[in-house]
Motif scaffolding. Sequence first.
Motif, short mmCIF file in Angstrom:
data_model
loop_
_atom_site.label_atom_id
_atom_site.label_comp_id
_atom_site.label_asym_id
_atom_site.label_seq_id
_atom_site.Cartn_x
_atom_site.Cartn_y
_atom_site.Cartn_z
N THR A 122 0.82 -1.21 0.00
CA THR A 122 0.00 0.00 0.00
C THR A 122 0.85 1.26 0.00
N VAL A 123 1.96 1.26 0.73
CA VAL A 123 2.83 2.44 0.76
C VAL A 123 3.43 2.69 -0.62
N ALA A 124 3.91 1.63 -1.26
CA ALA A 124 4.50 1.77 -2.61
C ALA A 124 3.44 2.25 -3.60
N GLU A 125 2.23 1.72 -3.48
CA GLU A 125 1.16 2.07 -4.42
C GLU A 125 0.70 3.51 -4.23
N TRP A 126 0.53 3.94 -2.98
CA TRP A 126 0.08 5.31 -2.74
C TRP A 126 1.14 6.33 -3.13
N ILE A 127 2.41 6.01 -2.89
CA ILE A 127 3.48 6.92 -3.32
C ILE A 127 3.48 7.04 -4.83
N CYS A 128 3.31 5.92 -5.52
CA CYS A 128 3.28 5.92 -6.98
C CYS A 128 2.08 6.72 -7.49
N PHE A 129 0.92 6.52 -6.88
CA PHE A 129 -0.28 7.24 -7.28
C PHE A 129 -0.13 8.75 -7.08
N LEU A 130 0.36 9.16 -5.91
CA LEU A 130 0.52 10.59 -5.63
C LEU A 130 1.55 11.22 -6.55
N THR A 131 2.62 10.49 -6.83
CA THR A 131 3.62 11.00 -7.77
C THR A 131 3.02 11.18 -9.15
N ALA A 132 2.25 10.19 -9.60
CA ALA A 132 1.61 10.28 -10.91
C ALA A 132 0.62 11.43 -10.95
N LEU A 133 -0.11 11.62 -9.86
CA LEU A 133 -1.11 12.69 -9.80
C LEU A 133 -0.45 14.05 -9.95
N VAL A 134 0.69 14.23 -9.31
CA VAL A 134 1.40 15.51 -9.38
C VAL A 134 2.09 15.69 -10.73
N CYS A 135 2.73 14.64 -11.21
CA CYS A 135 3.56 14.75 -12.41
C CYS A 135 2.78 14.69 -13.72
N LEU A 136 1.63 14.03 -13.70
CA LEU A 136 0.92 13.78 -14.97
C LEU A 136 -0.38 14.55 -15.11
#
Length: 217
Positions: free
Chosen positions: A8-22
């Motif tokens: 869950t930590v890896a997935e949420w970090i990935c999601f938040l990064t994608a949300l900001v960057c994309l």
Amino acid sequence: MQYFTVNTVAEWICFLTALVCLRRDKDPVWRRFPFYLFLVCLVETGGIYMRAVLHAPNAPLYNLYMLAECFAITTFLYHLMKPYGISIWVPVVWGTVFLSAWLTESFSHQFGYYSPLTAALMSMVMVTGCLYYFFLVLRDDKYIRLSTHPPFWWVSGTLMFYFGGIATYIFFQYLLEASSAEGIRFSLRYVIFKVLNVLLYGSWTYAFICRYRQTKY
């Protein structure tokens, strides 16, 4: 705290990064990918809730999620290979085969269990697709700096995850027996998929950062 796991930590970090960057990416396929990652986070959290709070099997949830997974990864991979001339019929035919396999196995289990054979089939096709993408890149005369090339890192993470998944499915019975050995707290299969998830979402996170820097500068 039970919801804060390696996955869950890896997935949420990935999601938040994608949300900001994309979020302002001009390419709609990249821009919409955070929606899929948000679904991943919801499914993972929901799976924990079903298992730990409701004490109910969460296999049907993950089995249903497999449909979204196949669609999202296939669509994205096709989008990356489209500039190299791959036909739209390739993902269409694959989608038809996958859906047929998923329905057949799900009906045989009355939708109450996960469909491992379909998952193994999907892993093999994804690995083949990723390797073919690398072949297309190598054959192309255009210079690409791989260290900062977003598609390279996205495909690399996908390849590692599904290739590891194939190996896990092949040795599924051995890993299942090893998990019952005395003194082993977590099954080998559990540990392997944790490592694969970190590799997948770590590579995707870096790909999104590269994509952001690429589109910004």
